[in-house]
Write an enzyme that holds these catalytic residues in place. Structure first.
Site, PDB file in Angstrom:
ATOM      1  N   ALA A 171      24.560  54.208  21.589  1.00  0.00           N
ATOM      2  CA  ALA A 171      23.671  54.441  20.046  1.00  0.00           C
ATOM      3  C   ALA A 171      24.554  55.001  19.196  1.00  0.00           C
ATOM      4  O   ALA A 171      24.256  54.734  17.791  1.00  0.00           O
ATOM      5  CB  ALA A 171      22.653  55.248  20.254  1.00  0.00           C
ATOM      6  N   TYR A 196      19.407  51.590  14.091  1.00  0.00           N
ATOM      7  CA  TYR A 196      18.388  52.507  13.670  1.00  0.00           C
ATOM      8  C   TYR A 196      18.878  52.914  12.328  1.00  0.00           C
ATOM      9  O   TYR A 196      20.220  53.037  12.096  1.00  0.00           O
ATOM     10  CB  TYR A 196      17.958  53.458  14.612  1.00  0.00           C
ATOM     11  CG  TYR A 196      17.038  54.517  14.179  1.00  0.00           C
ATOM     12  CD1 TYR A 196      15.971  54.146  13.902  1.00  0.00           C
ATOM     13  CD2 TYR A 196      17.505  55.998  13.701  1.00  0.00           C
ATOM     14  CE1 TYR A 196      14.875  54.960  13.458  1.00  0.00           C
ATOM     15  CE2 TYR A 196      16.303  56.607  13.240  1.00  0.00           C
ATOM     16  CZ  TYR A 196      15.181  56.522  13.042  1.00  0.00           C
ATOM     17  OH  TYR A 196      14.206  57.189  12.542  1.00  0.00           O
ATOM     18  N   THR A 198      19.648  55.423  10.593  1.00  0.00           N
ATOM     19  CA  THR A 198      20.616  56.357  10.338  1.00  0.00           C
ATOM     20  C   THR A 198      21.724  56.248  11.138  1.00  0.00           C
ATOM     21  O   THR A 198      22.822  56.953  11.120  1.00  0.00           O
ATOM     22  CB  THR A 198      20.162  57.923  11.081  1.00  0.00           C
ATOM     23  OG1 THR A 198      19.881  57.828  12.321  1.00  0.00           O
ATOM     24  CG2 THR A 198      18.964  58.216  10.070  1.00  0.00           C
ATOM     25  N   LYS A 199      21.828  55.028  12.130  1.00  0.00           N
ATOM     26  CA  LYS A 199      23.014  54.841  12.840  1.00  0.00           C
ATOM     27  C   LYS A 199      24.550  54.246  11.834  1.00  0.00           C
ATOM     28  O   LYS A 199      24.068  54.186  10.775  1.00  0.00           O
ATOM     29  CB  LYS A 199      22.831  53.908  13.897  1.00  0.00           C
ATOM     30  CG  LYS A 199      21.638  54.513  14.877  1.00  0.00           C
ATOM     31  CD  LYS A 199      22.240  55.877  15.864  1.00  0.00           C
ATOM     32  CE  LYS A 199      21.321  56.781  16.248  1.00  0.00           C
ATOM     33  NZ  LYS A 199      20.275  56.357  17.294  1.00  0.00           N
ATOM     34  N   THR A 200      25.496  54.126  12.725  1.00  0.00           N
ATOM     35  CA  THR A 200      26.772  53.691  11.986  1.00  0.00           C
ATOM     36  C   THR A 200      26.558  52.357  11.131  1.00  0.00           C
ATOM     37  O   THR A 200      27.317  52.260  10.116  1.00  0.00           O
ATOM     38  CB  THR A 200      27.993  53.727  12.822  1.00  0.00           C
ATOM     39  OG1 THR A 200      27.669  53.269  13.999  1.00  0.00           O
ATOM     40  CG2 THR A 200      28.437  55.297  13.032  1.00  0.00           C
TER      41      THR A 200
END
Ligand SMILES: *Cc1c(COP(=O)(O)O)cnc(C)c1O
Length: 396
Positions: A171, A196, A198-200
């Site tokens: 993740a 999601y 906030t992910k990279t």
């Protein structure tokens, strides 16, 4: 004493703009892609989801099967299900992770075995993995914490020797490299990425299950959509008997939508640029915090690379400031921080069900008590980073 405050008086208290902990980086390409998907009529799984799967596989560059899902949690569930994990089985997970890593084990009626982290990497302690593995252990879920790859050569060698399956919770790890190979192409059974918010790279909600095992991918594709052996794209576009389908298992509803996939395609095209920007921001933090009583995040070993999803600092023993005070003072200075994570051994459900005690996880406990995450994202400007740096320096 002044008895009135006027609106203009309040404006004198004007504060610089708040720097949030995380922000997605959405450009005109993502917006155009989503609009195009909406106009096309494909608002569930369709051609853009297919294209996103193909392009994701091309990015990783191996001969891989990619299965798009509506979250990494869904992908982790499908991965374990396809590996055949069930009641009576045990699955090793680190305590220092998000609850999703362990909850999917319970979805299948199996039990997690929690291990501490290595203080040098914040990834699962491989000695602990080797000592906790027992006859009923079926699988291990390493988490590439913050985006730093775990010691995968050691883990996969141990797993092969003991007949354990390995599913990577990646993740945080898009894109990260272990031994010059991208996470997703390593020697594990399955890898799951998160998109999601906030992910990279982000699709709002979304994830990708990646595997070299075509029968595992086939099972995941079927279970992704109600246990039906063809997805909606096939059903509505096949020439013959488009209405016919067969349910072969009580599957789930885990498919990604085309508007989300369109965002993913646009984000994927920027992934290398995003990673380079994150790395630059991380290097600047490390340089700026050199002489402070702060332990910098673990760095990748040679041949490895870091996605820099998170920038986690840990207050050194000599720091006069505690974790809560540091976060409060940074917030007051207009800087959003976070803690990754409240470890699972402290979460009521996991703690009580498995009788977990902090003494069994000293490294995780210490990181929890003294660590916090600073904002690091591609939309952060140089001036904003300077403000974060100044706020951190002024803590000490
Ligand atoms: C974000 C995250 C997940 C879950 O991802 P979703 O896409 O939100 O389901 C799982 N594991 C870790 C370590 C995460 O950070």
């Amino acid at each position: 004493m002044k008895s009135t405050t006027t609106p203009s008086g309040a404006a004198a208290l004007e504060q610089p703009e708040f720097i949030p902990f995380a922000l997605p980086d959405i450009g005109e390409e993502e917006i155009a892609g989503v609009v195009e998907a909406l106009r096309s009529g494909w608002i569930t799984t369709g051609p853009r989801t297919r294209e996103f799967e193909e392009r994701f596989g091309e990015f990783l560059g191996g001969s891989l099967e990619c299965v798009a899902v509506n979250s990494a949690t869904a992908g982790l569930h499908l991965g374990l299900e396809a590996l055949g994990v069930g009641p009576g089985d045990k699955v090793i997970v680190p305590t220092h992770t998000f609850t999703a890593t362990a909850e999917v084990v319970r979805y299948l009626g199996a039990d997690p075995q929690f291990v501490d982290i290595d203080p040098e990497t914040y990834c699962m302690d491989m000695d602990a993995v080797e000592s906790v593995a027992s006859g009923s252990t079926r699988a291990v879920i390493p988490v590439h914490y913050a985006g730093l790859p775990c010691d995968m050569p050691r883990l996969t060698a141990f797993a092969r020797q003991r007949g354990l399956r390995v599913m990577e919770d990646a993740a945080h790890a898009f894109p990260s490299r272990s031994g010059n190979q991208l996470v997703g192409t390593l020697d594990s059974d399955v890898t799951v990425f998160s998109f999601y918010a906030t992910k990279t790279i982000a699709t709002g909600e979304g994830g990708m299950l990646v595997t070299r095992d075509s029968s595992l991918a086939r099972r995941a594709r079927i279970m992704r959509l109600h246990g039906i052996d063809r997805d909606a794209f096939d059903r509505y576009t096949a020439k013959k008997a488009a209405w016919y389908y067969e349910v072969i298992a009580p599957g789930y509803k885990y498919n990604l939508t085309d508007p989300a996939a369109a965002m993913g395609i646009a984000q994927l095209a920027k992934a290398e640029r995003f990673q380079a920007r994150r790395e630059l921001l991380a290097e600047r933090y490390i340089e700026a915090f050199r002489n402070l009583p702060l332990v910098m995040p673990p760095m990748p070993r040679s041949g490895d690379s870091h996605s820099w999803h998170l920038f986690v600092v840990c207050l050194a023993d000599e720091s006069s400031v505690g974790r809560d005070e540091a976060i409060e003072r940074l917030f007051a200075a207009g800087v959003g921080c976070s803690v990754h994570y409240v470890p699972l051994h402290l979460q009521p459900y996991w703690r009580d069900r498995y009788g977990l005690r902090p003494e069994a996880f000293p490294n995780s406990q210490r990181l929890y008590e003294r660590g916090f995450s600073l904002p690091l994202y591609t939309k952060m400007t140089d001036a904003q980073q300077e403000r974060v740096i100044a706020a951190v320096r002024s803590l000490f």
